[in-house]
Design a protein around this motif. Structure first.
Motif, PDB file in Angstrom:
ATOM      1  N   ASP A  34       0.840  -1.193   0.000  1.00  0.00           N
ATOM      2  CA  ASP A  34       0.000   0.000   0.000  1.00  0.00           C
ATOM      3  C   ASP A  34       0.877   1.245   0.000  1.00  0.00           C
ATOM      4  OD1 ASP A  34      -2.092  -1.775   0.232  1.00  0.00           O
ATOM      5  OD2 ASP A  34      -2.275  -1.520   2.403  1.00  0.00           O
ATOM      6  N   ALA A  35       0.527   2.213  -0.830  1.00  0.00           N
ATOM      7  CA  ALA A  35       1.296   3.451  -0.905  1.00  0.00           C
ATOM      8  C   ALA A  35       0.348   4.630  -1.040  1.00  0.00           C
ATOM      9  CB  ALA A  35       2.255   3.405  -2.097  1.00  0.00           C
ATOM     10  N   GLY A  36       0.613   5.684  -0.258  1.00  0.00           N
ATOM     11  CA  GLY A  36      -0.181   6.901  -0.356  1.00  0.00           C
ATOM     12  C   GLY A  36       0.101   7.653  -1.642  1.00  0.00           C
ATOM     13  N   VAL A  37      -0.526   8.797  -1.788  1.00  0.00           N
ATOM     14  CA  VAL A  37      -0.388   9.586  -3.014  1.00  0.00           C
ATOM     15  C   VAL A  37       1.073  10.000  -3.202  1.00  0.00           C
ATOM     16  CG1 VAL A  37      -1.070  11.709  -4.187  1.00  0.00           C
ATOM     17  CG2 VAL A  37      -2.755  10.428  -2.844  1.00  0.00           C
ATOM     18  N   HIS A  38       1.613   9.723  -4.393  1.00  0.00           N
ATOM     19  CA  HIS A  38       3.005  10.034  -4.683  1.00  0.00           C
ATOM     20  C   HIS A  38       3.227   9.984  -6.196  1.00  0.00           C
ATOM     21  CE1 HIS A  38       2.928   5.653  -4.826  1.00  0.00           C
ATOM     22  NE2 HIS A  38       4.079   5.676  -5.472  1.00  0.00           N
ATOM     23  N   SER A  39       4.402  10.410  -6.617  1.00  0.00           N
ATOM     24  CA  SER A  39       4.835  10.253  -7.997  1.00  0.00           C
ATOM     25  C   SER A  39       6.343  10.057  -7.985  1.00  0.00           C
ATOM     26  CB  SER A  39       4.467  11.480  -8.844  1.00  0.00           C
ATOM     27  OG  SER A  39       5.144  12.629  -8.386  1.00  0.00           O
ATOM     28  N   HIS A  40       6.895   9.513  -9.065  1.00  0.00           N
ATOM     29  CA  HIS A  40       8.333   9.249  -9.111  1.00  0.00           C
ATOM     30  C   HIS A  40       8.832   9.241 -10.545  1.00  0.00           C
ATOM     31  CE1 HIS A  40       6.697   5.305  -9.958  1.00  0.00           C
ATOM     32  NE2 HIS A  40       6.244   5.184  -8.719  1.00  0.00           N
ATOM     33  N   HIS A  41      10.146   9.167 -10.654  1.00  0.00           N
ATOM     34  CA  HIS A  41      10.850   9.234 -11.928  1.00  0.00           C
ATOM     35  C   HIS A  41      10.621   7.990 -12.782  1.00  0.00           C
ATOM     36  CE1 HIS A  41      14.138   9.479 -14.764  1.00  0.00           C
ATOM     37  NE2 HIS A  41      14.804   8.507 -14.190  1.00  0.00           N
ATOM     38  N   ALA A  42      10.263   6.883 -12.154  1.00  0.00           N
ATOM     39  CA  ALA A  42      10.208   5.600 -12.849  1.00  0.00           C
ATOM     40  C   ALA A  42       8.850   5.324 -13.469  1.00  0.00           C
ATOM     41  CB  ALA A  42      10.551   4.476 -11.875  1.00  0.00           C
ATOM     42  N   LEU A  43       8.856   4.487 -14.510  1.00  0.00           N
ATOM     43  CA  LEU A  43       7.629   3.842 -14.950  1.00  0.00           C
ATOM     44  C   LEU A  43       7.325   2.728 -13.961  1.00  0.00           C
ATOM     45  CD1 LEU A  43       9.394   4.393 -17.902  1.00  0.00           C
ATOM     46  CD2 LEU A  43       7.099   3.864 -18.693  1.00  0.00           C
ATOM     47  N   GLN A  44       6.070   2.299 -13.922  1.00  0.00           N
ATOM     48  CA  GLN A  44       5.680   1.319 -12.918  1.00  0.00           C
ATOM     49  C   GLN A  44       4.795   0.241 -13.529  1.00  0.00           C
ATOM     50  OE1 GLN A  44       4.678   2.904  -9.074  1.00  0.00           O
ATOM     51  NE2 GLN A  44       3.014   1.456  -8.773  1.00  0.00           N
TER      52      GLN A  44
END
Length: 260
Positions: A34-44
């Motif tokens: 489970d992960a809260g709202v976020h964004s990152h450099h990677a594709l997922q």
């Protein structure tokens, strides 16, 4: 990012949780991902078993999907797989091609994840199943490496950064743009321009991304959050936790539970 996938570090956490980590690829299987709202450099890649909700911009996905880099999202998954891939890698380029400009796209034709993970070479089996779903006939198996930047100077820099995955981590205070530029015999301004041109991301946020992977590598090796923070160049575990939460939607306590 520039090694064959057979060289990834593999950490058995328990019967249901496994971590694979190498330059350019972070793959986690387990429960309660489970992960809260976020964004990152990677594709997922999200490949669930059972209940899953991937929420982004008013859309909720419950099936296996590919998610574009930089898209803010929240994930609740009872059990399954999450794979983060750097956009410049061979896998990143293939996933971006599959997305074809979309923020998210469902993956069809995947087998049951549990049956795939029963394979002795589970990383190879997982990647082979993903390659088949992506209709990537050119994938060559476990030895498939990721493409290096066209400019050899940037390739050398990334190879040096990859020392973290070989327990040869150079502390981030040695990674100031001016010092890196001097090492490459470039002006600072030209280095920053060249890096963005070659990598599609500015040096500073990319370095932060690599520091986070360094911290994951440290924690998976049994180091405490404080030790991992110091090794990866964060001021303390609280600083590392705040950055983790922003980038991965996880607190450091959640990260330690997953990565160890």
């Amino acid at each position: 990012m520039y090694q064959g996938l057979i060289k990834c570090a593999h950490k058995e956490v328990d019967l249901n949780a496994t971590l694979y980590l190498c330059p350019g690829l972070l793959l986690v299987t387990g429960e309660a991902l489970d992960a809260g709202v976020h964004s990152h450099h990677a594709l997922q890649v999200v490949w669930p078993v059972g209940v899953c909700e991937l929420a982004l911009a008013g859309v909720v996905e419950t099936a296996p999907v590919v998610l574009a880099a930089g898209v803010e999202h929240r994930l609740t998954m009872s059990q399954g797989l999450v794979m983060l891939v750097e956009p410049q890698s061979d896998w990143g380029e293939r996933l971006a091609e599959y997305l074809d400009g979309q923020d998210v796209r469902q993956l069809v034709g995947l087998p049951d994840l549990v049956s795939v993970l029963d394979d002795e070479e589970d990383l190879v089996a997982v990647l082979r199943s993903l390659a088949n779903a992506l209709e990537w006939s050119a994938w060559e198996g476990a030895g498939q490496s990721s493409g290096a930047p066209a400019d050899g100077r940037i390739a050398r820099l990334l190879e040096r950064l990859d020392g973290c995955f070989r327990d040869q981590c150079v502390k981030p205070d040695h990674w100031r743009a001016s010092e890196v530029a001097a090492w490459l015999n470039l002006s600072e301004s030209w280095f920053l321009h060249l890096f963005r041109e070659q990598m599609g991301i500015a040096w500073r946020p990319y370095l932060l991304w690599r520091r986070l992977l360094c911290a994951v590598n440290s924690m998976s090796g049994g180091r405490s959050a404080t030790e991992a923070a110091h090794e990866a160049g964060f001021s303390d575990s609280a600083h590392l936790s705040r950055t983790f939460s922003k980038s991965f939607g996880l607190s450091i306590r959640q990260a330690l539970a997953i990565f160890r």
